[in-house]
Design an enzyme around this catalytic site. Structure first.
Site, PDB file in Angstrom:
ATOM      1  N   LYS A 125     -10.746  -6.928  -2.105  1.00  0.00           N
ATOM      2  CA  LYS A 125      -9.839  -7.566  -3.075  1.00  0.00           C
ATOM      3  C   LYS A 125      -9.938  -9.102  -3.060  1.00  0.00           C
ATOM      4  O   LYS A 125      -8.938  -9.807  -3.006  1.00  0.00           O
ATOM      5  CB  LYS A 125      -8.385  -7.141  -2.813  1.00  0.00           C
ATOM      6  CG  LYS A 125      -8.117  -5.668  -3.082  1.00  0.00           C
ATOM      7  CD  LYS A 125      -6.623  -5.365  -3.164  1.00  0.00           C
ATOM      8  CE  LYS A 125      -6.332  -3.913  -3.458  1.00  0.00           C
ATOM      9  NZ  LYS A 125      -6.473  -3.012  -2.308  1.00  0.00           N
ATOM     10  N   ARG A 166      -2.834  13.205  -3.809  1.00  0.00           N
ATOM     11  CA  ARG A 166      -2.180  14.093  -2.849  1.00  0.00           C
ATOM     12  C   ARG A 166      -2.484  15.554  -3.186  1.00  0.00           C
ATOM     13  O   ARG A 166      -2.188  15.993  -4.305  1.00  0.00           O
ATOM     14  CB  ARG A 166      -0.648  13.904  -2.884  1.00  0.00           C
ATOM     15  CG  ARG A 166      -0.166  12.593  -2.281  1.00  0.00           C
ATOM     16  CD  ARG A 166      -0.377  12.575  -0.765  1.00  0.00           C
ATOM     17  NE  ARG A 166       0.048  11.315  -0.157  1.00  0.00           N
ATOM     18  CZ  ARG A 166      -0.736  10.241   0.009  1.00  0.00           C
ATOM     19  NH1 ARG A 166      -1.994  10.252  -0.381  1.00  0.00           N
ATOM     20  NH2 ARG A 166      -0.269   9.150   0.598  1.00  0.00           N
ATOM     21  N   ILE A 195     -11.909 -19.220  -6.201  1.00  0.00           N
ATOM     22  CA  ILE A 195     -12.786 -19.837  -7.194  1.00  0.00           C
ATOM     23  C   ILE A 195     -14.167 -19.151  -7.130  1.00  0.00           C
ATOM     24  O   ILE A 195     -14.532 -18.571  -6.094  1.00  0.00           O
ATOM     25  CB  ILE A 195     -12.913 -21.361  -6.996  1.00  0.00           C
ATOM     26  CG1 ILE A 195     -13.465 -21.692  -5.616  1.00  0.00           C
ATOM     27  CG2 ILE A 195     -11.575 -22.054  -7.229  1.00  0.00           C
ATOM     28  CD1 ILE A 195     -13.841 -23.170  -5.447  1.00  0.00           C
ATOM     29  N   PRO A 196     -14.916 -19.197  -8.251  1.00  0.00           N
ATOM     30  CA  PRO A 196     -16.184 -18.448  -8.298  1.00  0.00           C
ATOM     31  C   PRO A 196     -17.118 -18.728  -7.123  1.00  0.00           C
ATOM     32  O   PRO A 196     -17.693 -17.798  -6.540  1.00  0.00           O
ATOM     33  CB  PRO A 196     -16.794 -18.892  -9.630  1.00  0.00           C
ATOM     34  CG  PRO A 196     -15.605 -19.192 -10.500  1.00  0.00           C
ATOM     35  CD  PRO A 196     -14.579 -19.802  -9.563  1.00  0.00           C
ATOM     36  N   THR A 203     -16.535 -19.676  -4.052  1.00  0.00           N
ATOM     37  CA  THR A 203     -16.064 -19.092  -2.792  1.00  0.00           C
ATOM     38  C   THR A 203     -16.190 -17.572  -2.813  1.00  0.00           C
ATOM     39  O   THR A 203     -16.624 -16.952  -1.830  1.00  0.00           O
ATOM     40  CB  THR A 203     -14.591 -19.513  -2.551  1.00  0.00           C
ATOM     41  OG1 THR A 203     -14.547 -20.939  -2.541  1.00  0.00           O
ATOM     42  CG2 THR A 203     -14.063 -18.966  -1.243  1.00  0.00           C
ATOM     43  N   ASP A 219      -7.515   3.729   7.380  1.00  0.00           N
ATOM     44  CA  ASP A 219      -6.514   2.664   7.503  1.00  0.00           C
ATOM     45  C   ASP A 219      -6.025   2.561   8.935  1.00  0.00           C
ATOM     46  O   ASP A 219      -4.914   2.983   9.272  1.00  0.00           O
ATOM     47  CB  ASP A 219      -5.348   2.930   6.537  1.00  0.00           C
ATOM     48  CG  ASP A 219      -5.747   2.669   5.095  1.00  0.00           C
ATOM     49  OD1 ASP A 219      -6.537   1.733   4.857  1.00  0.00           O
ATOM     50  OD2 ASP A 219      -5.285   3.402   4.212  1.00  0.00           O
TER      51      ASP A 219
HETATM   52  O1  C5P Z   1      -2.789   7.258   2.700  1.00  0.00           O
HETATM   53  P1  C5P Z   1      -3.037   7.110   1.221  1.00  0.00           P
HETATM   54  O2  C5P Z   1      -3.812   8.281   0.628  1.00  0.00           O
HETATM   55  O3  C5P Z   1      -1.788   6.793   0.452  1.00  0.00           O
HETATM   56  O4  C5P Z   1      -4.015   5.858   1.138  1.00  0.00           O
HETATM   57  C1  C5P Z   1      -4.438   5.311  -0.083  1.00  0.00           C
HETATM   58  C2  C5P Z   1      -5.361   4.156   0.175  1.00  0.00           C
HETATM   59  O5  C5P Z   1      -5.639   3.537  -1.072  1.00  0.00           O
HETATM   60  C3  C5P Z   1      -4.772   3.070   1.068  1.00  0.00           C
HETATM   61  O6  C5P Z   1      -5.864   2.482   1.778  1.00  0.00           O
HETATM   62  C4  C5P Z   1      -4.179   2.096   0.084  1.00  0.00           C
HETATM   63  O7  C5P Z   1      -4.161   0.790   0.593  1.00  0.00           O
HETATM   64  C5  C5P Z   1      -5.176   2.190  -1.064  1.00  0.00           C
HETATM   65  N1  C5P Z   1      -4.637   1.822  -2.367  1.00  0.00           N
HETATM   66  C6  C5P Z   1      -3.523   2.425  -2.933  1.00  0.00           C
HETATM   67  N2  C5P Z   1      -3.067   2.040  -4.153  1.00  0.00           N
HETATM   68  C7  C5P Z   1      -3.694   1.076  -4.818  1.00  0.00           C
HETATM   69  C8  C5P Z   1      -4.819   0.448  -4.273  1.00  0.00           C
HETATM   70  C9  C5P Z   1      -5.274   0.841  -3.027  1.00  0.00           C
HETATM   71  O8  C5P Z   1      -2.956   3.330  -2.337  1.00  0.00           O
HETATM   72  N3  C5P Z   1      -3.270   0.752  -6.014  1.00  0.00           N
END
Ligand code: C5P
Length: 237
Positions: A66, A184, A70-71, A73, A15
């Site tokens: 994400k 985490r 429309i389909p 595009t 990111d």
């Molecule tokens: O730094 P962290 O581990 O929180 O990053 C999680 C990644 O997953 C980020 O790129 C975040 O945008 C993505 N993400 C998320 N939750 C979601 C969908 C995507 O944290 N529901």
């Protein structure tokens, strides 16, 4: 746990809109991760050539695009992203079955092995937000409804929170890729994530891919941080 599609389930979220930094991290963590995720910020700021450079590091790439339109595009955009050589990308399930089928067919026409998964309900939305946009609450029912529509539309899986793994597996079965952010390691800084789970617990529940960002990329030494997580989950695998 369902059959693993990638031998190492860790996908590190790059990111950052800083390409040299992203490439440096990608190269240093490569032995310890199964792949990398690039998101909307990366793709929009740096463009397709930057995605190609990340693909060229040799790790499978999840493009967190994400798409929702429309389909016709979404089919065009899906073809374009799949042609960059990425391994996984995503679209919003709420775009409907015709959109999902169009995306899958278009992507497969240029990259037969690419996996297409869907976002069900963004984890930033609560029941009251669903009311405001006219979607049926509770969010957990909407997640299952959209996951079932995703499966019916021929896609490969969904992005979900670790707490949604069990109900989705129960409803849809093992042949459905579950890609799980909000991970985490024990003792890590939660930052803005609220409902987190450790890598080994998420795998035990049935996650296929763990998307892990800051615990790896914001660490003083991303390679060491990735290796510690990889070593921890090797016990579970
Ligand atoms: O730094 P962290 O581990 O929180 O990053 C999680 C990644 O997953 C980020 O790129 C975040 O945008 C993505 N993400 C998320 N939750 C979601 C969908 C995507 O944290 N529901």
């Amino acid at each position: 746990m369902s059959a693993a599609r990638f031998s190492n389930p860790i996908f590190a979220a790059l990111d950052t809109p800083d390409l040299p930094r992203a490439l440096e991290i990608a190269k240093s963590i490569r032995p310890h991760v199964g792949g990398l995720k690039v998101g909307l910020e990366f793709i929009t700021a740096l463009g397709p050539d930057a995605v190609r450079q990340i693909v060229a590091t040799g790790s499978p790439i999840f493009a967190d695009t994400k798409f929702h339109d429309i389909p016709n595009t979404v089919a065009g955009a899906s073809k374009a992203i799949a042609a960059l050589g990425i391994s996984i990308f995503n679209i919003h399930a709420s775009g409907g079955e015709a959109m999902m089928r169009a995306a899958k067919d278009a992507a497969a026409s240029v990259n037969p092995n690419v996996k297409l998964i869907a976002v069900t309900v963004l984890t930033s939305l609560e029941d009251s937000d669903l009311d405001a946009v006219g979607q049926k609450k509770p969010a957990r029912d909407q997640v299952l409804r959209l996951a079932e529509l995703t499966k019916k539309s021929g896609l490969d899986g969904v992005v979900c929170s670790a707490h949604e793994i069990e109900p989705i597996r129960k409803a849809i079965g093992p042949d459905f890729m579950l890609v799980v952010p909000g991970i985490r390691p024990a003792g890590a800084d939660l930052a803005d994530q609220k409902r987190v789970m450790t890598p080994s617990d998420a795998l035990k529940k049935g996650a296929d891919i763990l998307v892990i960002g800051r615990p790896i990329v914001a660490a003083k030494d991303p390679a060491v941080a990735a290796k510690i997580i990889a070593d921890e989950i090797a016990v579970v695998a």
